[in-house]
Design an enzyme around this catalytic site. Structure first.
Site, mmCIF file in Angstrom:
data_model
loop_
_atom_site.group_PDB
_atom_site.id
_atom_site.type_symbol
_atom_site.label_atom_id
_atom_site.label_comp_id
_atom_site.label_asym_id
_atom_site.label_seq_id
_atom_site.Cartn_x
_atom_site.Cartn_y
_atom_site.Cartn_z
ATOM 1 N N ALA A 104 8.568 -4.194 12.201
ATOM 2 C CA ALA A 104 9.015 -4.830 10.947
ATOM 3 C C ALA A 104 10.521 -5.086 10.950
ATOM 4 O O ALA A 104 10.982 -6.192 10.631
ATOM 5 C CB ALA A 104 8.631 -3.947 9.771
ATOM 6 N N GLN A 157 0.843 -1.195 0.000
ATOM 7 C CA GLN A 157 0.000 0.000 0.000
ATOM 8 C C GLN A 157 0.882 1.251 0.000
ATOM 9 O O GLN A 157 0.389 2.352 -0.116
ATOM 10 C CB GLN A 157 -0.889 0.001 1.243
ATOM 11 C CG GLN A 157 -1.829 -1.180 1.349
ATOM 12 C CD GLN A 157 -2.667 -1.115 2.617
ATOM 13 O OE1 GLN A 157 -3.701 -0.470 2.657
ATOM 14 N NE2 GLN A 157 -2.176 -1.753 3.667
ATOM 15 N N ASN A 158 2.196 1.050 0.187
ATOM 16 C CA ASN A 158 3.119 2.175 0.334
ATOM 17 C C ASN A 158 3.521 2.759 -1.016
ATOM 18 O O ASN A 158 3.592 2.038 -2.008
ATOM 19 C CB ASN A 158 4.343 1.742 1.148
ATOM 20 C CG ASN A 158 3.930 1.246 2.520
ATOM 21 O OD1 ASN A 158 2.833 1.543 2.998
ATOM 22 N ND2 ASN A 158 4.787 0.462 3.140
ATOM 23 N N GLY A 215 2.607 -4.366 9.166
ATOM 24 C CA GLY A 215 2.331 -2.948 9.393
ATOM 25 C C GLY A 215 1.124 -2.396 8.659
ATOM 26 O O GLY A 215 1.178 -1.300 8.102
ATOM 27 N N SER A 239 -3.026 -1.575 9.238
ATOM 28 C CA SER A 239 -4.083 -1.510 10.257
ATOM 29 C C SER A 239 -5.341 -2.238 9.788
ATOM 30 O O SER A 239 -6.228 -2.524 10.570
ATOM 31 C CB SER A 239 -4.427 -0.043 10.549
ATOM 32 O OG SER A 239 -4.842 0.600 9.346
ATOM 33 N N ASP A 249 6.383 4.609 -1.410
ATOM 34 C CA ASP A 249 7.757 5.088 -1.160
ATOM 35 C C ASP A 249 8.838 4.377 -1.969
ATOM 36 O O ASP A 249 10.014 4.745 -1.861
ATOM 37 C CB ASP A 249 8.067 4.976 0.335
ATOM 38 C CG ASP A 249 7.848 3.562 0.881
ATOM 39 O OD1 ASP A 249 7.343 3.429 2.024
ATOM 40 O OD2 ASP A 249 8.163 2.587 0.159
ATOM 41 N N HIS A 268 -1.502 1.292 -4.246
ATOM 42 C CA HIS A 268 -1.940 2.678 -4.029
ATOM 43 C C HIS A 268 -1.074 3.646 -4.829
ATOM 44 O O HIS A 268 -1.043 4.847 -4.554
ATOM 45 C CB HIS A 268 -1.907 3.030 -2.532
ATOM 46 C CG HIS A 268 -2.997 2.354 -1.763
ATOM 47 N ND1 HIS A 268 -3.003 2.281 -0.400
ATOM 48 C CD2 HIS A 268 -4.119 1.713 -2.168
ATOM 49 C CE1 HIS A 268 -4.083 1.617 0.007
ATOM 50 N NE2 HIS A 268 -4.776 1.264 -1.047
#
Ligand code: APR
Length: 279
Positions: free
Chosen positions: A264, A115-116, A224, A226, A118, A133
């Protein structure tokens, strides 16, 4: 090893031992990551005490119409938000968790679904990474057609210019200039970063490839996440529905067959080491 035997194994052993056993018995592993996987690279999560959405309310910053409204009503807030998102990502490096996930590829087939935005899984060396994402490094047309990739060096330059824009005069024009590599603003129309904000469709083809990957894996490691944002949150359940086991790694209790409590960067290297030792 049949499901029943696996279930009793999971229930009776130390979580780390049970997780290592599951991993060792797997051929196809999906690693599903959220903001927690990059927290130890200096990138805040979204919903923890120091999370993004605490300082920048979702209705003002997590949708494109909200961002445009806020840019018109209070450009400095948008400059602050863009800097808060861009600066930690531009200056981030993969942490020990990212490195362990890349290392896992030496032992089993790994598909990363993240979902990151980066780019740290690719930088750590994972070969198959589905960014559901989107990515801060990818620029697309308003219709989502690929335009170009930006380097981390370019993002660092953009965040330095944004830092000046958020503090100085003429905030809006300077902010637009600072983020011009994302927006284009040339004759060929307006561009945008390939980000999936609330209300947007998931990033294609990463989403359909991720659904396919979780339906064909025998173990999913959730790191990590939610689990409150859909449709991404359905992935662990989809994996379980097709017989896979779920290992979750998080300081907070999250759903899964085995929960490994911790961060993590602490847990992932230990898990890979426990599962495959010095192989
Ligand atoms: N290691 C592992 N997990 C961690 C760590 C860490 N160092 N630090 C925090 N966590 C956990 C938190 O306990 C929480 O469960 O990471 C999770 C972070 O949750 P969120 O902030 O909700 O992030 P995420 O699940 O990725 O959010 C999903 O929501 O806002 C949107 O598009 C955004 O992709 C994002 C999506």
């Amino acid at each position: 090893m049949n499901a029943l035997w696996k279930a009793s194994l999971v229930n009776h052993q130390q979580p780390m031992t049970a997780a290592a056993e599951l991993l060792r018995d797997s051929q196809n592993v999906v690693v599903f990551t959220g903001a927690g996987a990059s927290a130890e690279s200096g990138i805040p999560t979204f919903r923890d005490d120091d999370g993004f959405w605490r300082e920048f309310p979702v209705d003002e910053f997590a949708t494109w119409p909200g961002l445009v409204r806020t840019a018109i009503s209070c450009p400095r807030r948008v400059a602050e938000f863009a800097y808060a998102v861009l600066h930690p990502i531009a200056s981030a490096k993969p942490n020990a968790g990212h490195v362990a996930i890349a290392d896992l590829e030496r032992h089993v087939r790994v598909i990363v679904v993240t979902q990151n935005i980066d780019g740290l899984h690719g930088e750590a060396g994972n070969t198959i990474v589905h960014e559901i994402h989107g990515s801060l490094f990818e620029v697309v047309t308003l219709r989502g057609r690929f335009v170009k990739l930006l380097s981390r060096r370019r993002l660092l330059k953009m965040s330095a210019a944004l830092d000046k824009a958020r503090r100085g005069w003429l905030c809006l024009p300077r902010t637009l200039l600072a983020i011009r590599p994302w927006l284009g603003l040339v004759l060929r129309g307006v561009h945008r970063p390939k980000l999936v904000l609330f209300g947007d469709a998931m990033a294609g083809p990463a989403w359909s490839q991720s659904l396919n990957a979780v339906r064909n894996c025998d173990c999913l490691i959730q790191v990590g996440c939610s689990g409150v944002v859909w449709p991404a949150a359905q992935l662990p359940q989809t994996a379980r529905a097709t017989g896979a086991r779920v290992i979750s790694i998080d300081p907070q209790r999250t759903a899964g067959d085995v929960w490994l409590r911790g961060t993590a960067a602490e847990i992932l290297p230990a898990l890979v080491q426990r599962a495959f030792g010095a192989e």
